[in-house]
Design a protein around this motif. Structure first.
Motif, PDB file in Angstrom:
ATOM      1  N   GLY B 230      48.218   2.156  83.986  1.00 37.42           N
ATOM      2  CA  GLY B 230      49.216   1.557  84.389  1.00 37.42           C
ATOM      3  C   GLY B 230      50.275   2.620  84.107  1.00 37.42           C
ATOM      4  O   GLY B 230      51.516   1.616  84.128  1.00 37.42           O
ATOM      5  N   ASP B 232      54.012   4.585  82.351  1.00 40.32           N
ATOM      6  CA  ASP B 232      54.788   5.998  83.661  1.00 40.32           C
ATOM      7  C   ASP B 232      54.209   7.499  83.235  1.00 40.32           C
ATOM      8  O   ASP B 232      54.105   8.122  84.474  1.00 40.32           O
ATOM      9  CB  ASP B 232      56.134   5.712  83.180  1.00 40.32           C
ATOM     10  CG  ASP B 232      56.908   4.454  83.178  1.00 40.32           C
ATOM     11  OD1 ASP B 232      55.985   3.498  84.236  1.00 40.32           O
ATOM     12  OD2 ASP B 232      58.259   3.880  83.209  1.00 40.32           O
ATOM     13  N   TYR B 233      53.064   7.512  82.832  1.00 37.33           N
ATOM     14  CA  TYR B 233      52.527   9.189  82.476  1.00 37.33           C
ATOM     15  C   TYR B 233      51.948   9.398  83.245  1.00 37.33           C
ATOM     16  O   TYR B 233      51.478  10.702  83.594  1.00 37.33           O
ATOM     17  CB  TYR B 233      52.513   9.776  80.814  1.00 37.33           C
ATOM     18  CG  TYR B 233      52.349   8.404  79.622  1.00 37.33           C
ATOM     19  CD1 TYR B 233      52.386   8.159  79.563  1.00 37.33           C
ATOM     20  CD2 TYR B 233      50.269   8.452  80.345  1.00 37.33           C
ATOM     21  CE1 TYR B 233      51.923   7.222  78.057  1.00 37.33           C
ATOM     22  CE2 TYR B 233      49.829   8.449  79.929  1.00 37.33           C
ATOM     23  CZ  TYR B 233      50.208   7.162  78.991  1.00 37.33           C
ATOM     24  OH  TYR B 233      49.077   6.327  77.807  1.00 37.33           O
ATOM     25  N   ARG B 235      51.975   7.661  86.741  1.00 38.18           N
ATOM     26  CA  ARG B 235      51.921   7.938  87.377  1.00 38.18           C
ATOM     27  C   ARG B 235      53.065   9.407  87.436  1.00 38.18           C
ATOM     28  O   ARG B 235      53.039  10.012  88.266  1.00 38.18           O
ATOM     29  CB  ARG B 235      53.519   7.350  87.496  1.00 38.18           C
ATOM     30  CG  ARG B 235      53.922   7.168  88.611  1.00 38.18           C
ATOM     31  CD  ARG B 235      55.139   6.038  89.019  1.00 38.18           C
ATOM     32  NE  ARG B 235      56.074   6.663  88.382  1.00 38.18           N
ATOM     33  CZ  ARG B 235      57.398   5.893  87.578  1.00 38.18           C
ATOM     34  NH1 ARG B 235      56.752   4.614  88.631  1.00 38.18           N
ATOM     35  NH2 ARG B 235      58.441   6.246  87.010  1.00 38.18           N
ATOM     36  N   ALA B 252      44.740   9.874  80.699  1.00 38.33           N
ATOM     37  CA  ALA B 252      44.795   9.059  80.782  1.00 38.33           C
ATOM     38  C   ALA B 252      43.555   8.438  79.596  1.00 38.33           C
ATOM     39  O   ALA B 252      44.060   8.180  78.575  1.00 38.33           O
ATOM     40  CB  ALA B 252      44.160   8.420  82.048  1.00 38.33           C
TER      41      ALA B 252
END
Lengths: 357, 335
Positions: B230, B232-233, B235, B252
């Motif tokens: 979840g 930001d990086y 994304r 991730a």
């Protein structure tokens, strides 16, 4: 030919209390090299619409559209693999929280080089050379040294510069900047904005700038879309919008700009953007609109013609067909009285970081 | 770096003293003493008993015994087994490779299955795969080791005759100049079938010993991944147009591994405890079995020395994990 065409883009989130439509029928046409602003309060679905376009929303979101075409290619029919050749290469995006947007485990140089290797197939040496070039283009001093820095060693402004370098690495034709300056210090904000505009002009790249700041729009964009509760309530050129706003919401946003405020107290728009539970009927702005009458509460407003700013309103500002005595009072340009009864006020306040999701 | 190491070593000293006191006191709390245990059913006269106890120094006040023990430890003398009359340290290093081999294979088994299972469960959150993995992890975590071991022996050795019941290798094979690492010895010996025999002896104990770590690692990986996915990086990585493998497996997972590595380090301690049971079930000649045997025989020097040495191993592993932590997490890297 337009660079990007979007017709009727909607995003629906599956939530525990049922589906929630965060973006409702958004249209957009971007020409090459054009700068378009999307403006609206927190929660108007500005970011969600663009994240939906990029395919960056969580699995709980369903994105639908009649048309999404980029350079004439239909993105709706593409496989994920084909989409990924456009995303990050021809369409790049930068975000609100630059520090959180960089991966803490990898150096700035690695993260920029990764984009170069993926899309342009550069080898290690060429990627390194290009990364240094990019870092100096975005105004980072000592790029060779900064390349090996980890995100926690960079300031917010530096991080955003790295994000910009990463975004422009593959010479995108469209850059989507999602509140690129919101999380930064005021002094840095102007620098980053100038940098983005310089790069945009140099490269002839189109840009979609998402912001809640009308001032930023005035300085940067050519056209502007005003979004409210997931709908585009007005679409105009910037010059016309600032001169003759057609939607009461736009009018209220402009009145709330400190630069435009007369008198002591900054006008506010009472209430907040409706969420899932308190969605009004017909016109979504009617509970907060001083001009709203029974029709606004019962009949879905039509899209007005271009000369009326394509406003989604029964009674566009300056073209209200009602006789003057029938227009509810308290509008014009906007009520300046202090709010009564402790009603929640929402000026176009800075967005809370992270709420864009 | 050197400072960091030094501070870590400084922490070890009180830990070490604590372990030595516990090891020293607890074995003496058990009823009976080494002489009685050695005598077994033969009758030892009270005079003879007192004589041997005196010779061993166990008639002294306990505090004197402890100080004497520490004094010798400081001179590198871990004592001599009362039963076998062999030096504790020599015995330890003879048996330790067996435990190391078993633990190493068990942790490889646990990581190799647990990390991918956790990653897939997180990516496919709420799917049947996720629910199956998490259900199985809960069962695995709750299962008593000895029962699980016996179950596998009954099934694989008893019913299907696929694996041997106990030991490290068939009696046919013998490596006089072995390193103690049976897989390695068997592989380099060139004897036909030796490696196969060693592996077939190793597989069940490794699975049994690795089951709890596997469950813990799978659960930890899943929750760490869920948190990281979840961010930001992640994304940003998607926005770069990277493949799903790079987004999940590189961007991730690299971040999710930070807590997972800590968990793996802690599991090594759990495995040392698990090795005691596992080695007993499978008659695996390692330090776990050695400890159990010496407790039964009230072999004071072996219990004391063995526990200290095991504690040292665990502390060493945790030190390595701490150093590794700096490698995978740039934010805590020591400069």
């Amino acid at each position: 030919m337009s660079l990007l065409t979007i017709r009727n883009l909607s995003v629906t989130f599956a939530t525990a209390s049922g589906p929630f439509r965060a973006v409702d029928g958004v249209d957009m046409t971007i020409a090459p090299g054009e700068v378009v602003g999307i403006v609206g309060e927190s929660g108007s679905g500005k970011s969600v619409a663009m994240l939906g376009l990029m395919g960056l929303l969580p699995d709980s979101a369903t994105v639908t559209a009649d048309v999404i075409s980029f350079e004439g290619r239909d993105m709706l029919k593409m496989s994920n693999r084909e989409r990924r050749k456009i995303i990050g290469k021809d369409i790049a995006m930068i975000f609100q929280e630059p520090i959180a947007s960089l991966n803490p485990c990898f150096t700035a140089g690695y993260q920029i080089g990764e984009a170069l290797k993926t899309h342009l197939g550069l080898d290690k040496k060429a990627a390194r050379r290009r990364t240094i070039e990019l870092l100096s283009q975005v105004g980072i001093p000592e790029p060779e040294r900064r390349m090996t820095a980890y995100p926690h060693q960079l300031s917010g402004g530096m991080s955003q510069r790295v994000m910009i370098a990463m975004a422009i690495a593959c010479e995108p034709k469209l850059l989507i900047a999602d509140e690129p300056t919101t999380a930064l210090d005021v002094t840095i904000q102007a620098q980053i904005l100038d940098l983005l505009l310089d790069l945009q002009r140099e490269r002839g790249m189109a840009m979609i700038l998402i912001t809640h700041d009308m001032g930023v729009i005035a300085e940067t964009a050519e056209r502007v879309v005003v979004q409210y509760a997931g709908q585009q309530v007005e679409r105009q050129s910037v010059a016309n919008l600032f001169e003759t706003p057609r939607h009461p919401y736009t009018s209220a946003l402009l009145a709330a700009m400190p630069e435009r405020a007369r008198g002591g107290r900054l006008p506010t728009i009472p209430g907040v953007v409706p969420g899932q539970g308190d969605r009004p009927t017909a016109c979504l702005f009617n509970p907060r609109c001083p001009k709203a009458d029974e029709r606004c509460r019962t009949v879905v407003p039509p899209r007005q013609p271009a000369e009326l700013g394509e406003a989604l309103c029964h009674y566009p500002v300056g073209a209200d067909p009602r006789p003057p005595e029938a227009i509810p009072p308290g509008f014009g340009p906007l009520s300046r009285q202090p709010l009564e009864g402790g009603a929640r006020a929402s000026t176009i306040a800075p967005e809370v970081p992270g709420d864009a999701r | 770096m050197f400072k960091f190491l030094l501070s870590r070593v400084a922490v070890l000293i009180p830990t070490f003293i604590g372990v030595s006191i516990v090891a020293f006191a607890f074995i003496r709390l058990l009823p009976g003493d080494p002489v009685q245990m050695l005598a077994g059913e033969r009758v030892v006269s009270p005079e003879r008993h007192a004589e041997i106890m005196h010779a061993l120094g166990y008639d002294q006040p306990i505090i004197m015994q402890y100080l004497d023990y520490i004094w010798r430890l400081l001179h590198g003398d871990f004592g001599t087994s009362i039963v076998t009359k062999r030096g504790v340290i020599g015995e330890f290093f003879k048996l330790f490779p067996a435990t190391l081999e078993l633990s190493f294979c068990a942790i490889i088994f646990a990581v190799a299955l647990g990390v991918p299972a956790g990653v897939f469960a997180a990516v496919k959150r709420g799917s049947w795969f996720d629910q199956t993995v998490m259900g199985a992890a809960l069962v695995g975590y709750s299962m008593p080791i000895f029962w699980w071991g016996l179950l596998l022996i009954i099934l694989f050795s008893g019913t299907w005759h696929l694996t041997p019941v106990s030991g490290r290798i068939d009696l046919l094979y013998f490596f006089p100049k072995g390193t103690g690492f049976m897989i390695y010895d068997a592989a380099v010996s060139g004897q036909k079938g030796a490696l196969r025999s060693a592996l077939s002896h190793l597989i069940l104990p490794a699975i049994v010993l690795g089951t709890i770590p596997l469950a813990v690692i799978a659960r930890q990986t899943r929750s760490a991944m869920l948190e990281v996915l979840g961010e930001d990086y992640v994304r940003t990585a998607k926005a770069k147009g990277l493949s799903r493998f790079r987004v999940v497996g590189i961007h991730a997972l690299r971040n999710a591994l930070i807590p997972v590595v800590t968990t793996i380090g802690l599991q090594v301690g759990v495995m040392m405890a698990g090795a005691i049971l596992t080695e007993t079930i499978f008659s695996w000649p390692g330090i776990g079995k050695w400890m159990v045997d010496s407790v039964f025989k009230r072999d004071y020097p072996v219990v004391q020395g063995g526990l200290l040495l095991i504690a040292m191993v665990i502390m060493f592993v945790n030190l390595v994990v701490d150093l590794l932590y700096g490698v995978i997490n740039p934010r805590v890297r020591v400069r």
